[in-house]
Scaffold this active site. Sequence first.
Site, PDB file in Angstrom:
ATOM      1  CB  SER A   9      -0.889   0.010   1.248  1.00  0.00           C
ATOM      2  OG  SER A   9      -1.403   1.315   1.445  1.00  0.00           O
ATOM      3  CG  HIS A  32      -3.894  -1.648  -1.466  1.00  0.00           C
ATOM      4  ND1 HIS A  32      -5.006  -2.433  -1.728  1.00  0.00           N
ATOM      5  CD2 HIS A  32      -4.247  -0.844  -0.435  1.00  0.00           C
ATOM      6  CE1 HIS A  32      -5.983  -2.118  -0.881  1.00  0.00           C
ATOM      7  NE2 HIS A  32      -5.546  -1.154  -0.082  1.00  0.00           N
ATOM      8  CG  ASP A  34      -5.185   2.377   0.972  1.00  0.00           C
ATOM      9  OD1 ASP A  34      -6.094   1.522   0.938  1.00  0.00           O
ATOM     10  OD2 ASP A  34      -4.022   2.123   1.335  1.00  0.00           O
ATOM     11  CG  MET A  36      -8.631   6.905   2.524  1.00  0.00           C
ATOM     12  SD  MET A  36      -7.851   6.891   4.159  1.00  0.00           S
ATOM     13  CE  MET A  36      -6.747   5.479   3.997  1.00  0.00           C
ATOM     14  CG  HIS A  65      -9.221  -0.168  -0.069  1.00  0.00           C
ATOM     15  ND1 HIS A  65      -8.602  -0.295   1.162  1.00  0.00           N
ATOM     16  CD2 HIS A  65     -10.559  -0.275   0.170  1.00  0.00           C
ATOM     17  CE1 HIS A  65      -9.513  -0.469   2.105  1.00  0.00           C
ATOM     18  NE2 HIS A  65     -10.709  -0.455   1.531  1.00  0.00           N
ATOM     19  CG  MET A  67     -11.417   2.858   2.369  1.00  0.00           C
ATOM     20  SD  MET A  67      -9.860   2.852   3.290  1.00  0.00           S
ATOM     21  CE  MET A  67      -8.714   3.022   1.931  1.00  0.00           C
ATOM     22  CG  MET A 136     -11.453  -3.214   5.464  1.00  0.00           C
ATOM     23  SD  MET A 136      -9.925  -2.790   4.598  1.00  0.00           S
ATOM     24  CE  MET A 136      -9.042  -1.834   5.834  1.00  0.00           C
ATOM     25  CG  ASP A 174      -5.985  -2.962   3.401  1.00  0.00           C
ATOM     26  OD1 ASP A 174      -4.884  -2.680   3.922  1.00  0.00           O
ATOM     27  OD2 ASP A 174      -6.666  -2.149   2.749  1.00  0.00           O
TER      28      ASP A 174
HETATM   29  C1  DX5 Z   1      -6.140   1.405   5.791  1.00  0.00           C
HETATM   30  C2  DX5 Z   1      -5.701   1.094   4.392  1.00  0.00           C
HETATM   31  C3  DX5 Z   1      -4.550   0.177   4.286  1.00  0.00           C
HETATM   32  C4  DX5 Z   1      -3.273   0.655   4.939  1.00  0.00           C
HETATM   33  C5  DX5 Z   1      -2.623  -0.557   5.530  1.00  0.00           C
HETATM   34  O1  DX5 Z   1      -7.427   1.876   5.786  1.00  0.00           O
HETATM   35  O2  DX5 Z   1      -6.776   0.506   3.672  1.00  0.00           O
HETATM   36  O3  DX5 Z   1      -4.320  -0.191   2.934  1.00  0.00           O
HETATM   37  O4  DX5 Z   1      -2.359   1.258   4.079  1.00  0.00           O
HETATM   38  O5  DX5 Z   1      -1.511  -0.157   6.250  1.00  0.00           O
HETATM   39  P1  DX5 Z   1      -0.717  -1.155   7.208  1.00  0.00           P
HETATM   40  O6  DX5 Z   1      -0.215  -2.276   6.370  1.00  0.00           O
HETATM   41  O7  DX5 Z   1       0.383  -0.296   7.746  1.00  0.00           O
HETATM   42  O8  DX5 Z   1      -1.670  -1.601   8.272  1.00  0.00           O
HETATM   43 ZN    ZN Z   2      -6.390  -0.372   1.716  1.00  0.00          ZN
END
Ligand code: DX5
Ligand code: ZN
Length: 226
Positions: A9, A32, A34, A36, A65, A67, A136, A174
């Site tokens: 990620s 990956h 993210d 948000m 991903h 969110m 998750m 994740d």
């Molecule tokens: C959190 C994200 C993850 C995050 C994971 O909401 O969806 O993808 O980057 O980070 P680690 O591996 O540090 O938990």
């Molecule tokens: Zn993620």
Amino acid sequence: MADCCINPSILSADFANLEAELARIHSADAVHVDVMDNQFVPNLTIGLPVVKRLQQVSSRPLDAHLMISRVDEWAPSFAEAGLDSVTFHLEASSAPVKLARELRARGSKAGMALRPATPVETCLPLLSEIDLLLIMTVEPGFGGQEFLDIMLPKIRRARQAADDAGSDLAIQVDGGISDDTIGRAAEAGANVFVAGSAVYGADNPDQAISRLRDTAERARGGSSVE
Ligand code: DX5
Ligand code: ZN
């Protein structure tokens, strides 16, 4: 069963140098990303214009991903940008089957994500409509949180349901994935692993990726011998 995939990620990467950060993870199966919106989760990252550029410069496939709250509206554009997979949260979609079909029609794999409190049963009737289920293993929003072991039975139930249906569904986890936790997630049935801090927090991200992959493959091999 597909081999284990490690998808780093970039949430834990240097956002001022994303192209250089991509070059540090050549052995990743996918990147990956993210997205948000500070509504679905209490954090704000990057949106479509940045993801489109990442898609153009990345040598590895992109795994988005999302969110975000208005995901029915936004997700199809991410698929149109040529991403390998686009994952939306079931909790954020008002028409998940329609949306999954739209993503597939645009050439992306359709992914569906569940927050920790969402029971896995809510998505079981929809499994044939998706390519990837993201369970998750932390509350979505931030990297560097602790892996929730209480999600392991949920992963097991999802893998069992997929096996019963004869489906080779990818089950992604994740949040909090590290050398310590990846084996448990793999043994429970996950085969795609997102890791942010465990990869970008390492001195050598590519080495961290192969260590994670080895541990996951050993654990999955062990679980199929029974
Ligand atoms: C959190 C994200 C993850 C995050 C994971 O909401 O969806 O993808 O980057 O980070 P680690 O591996 O540090 O938990
Ligand atoms: Zn993620």
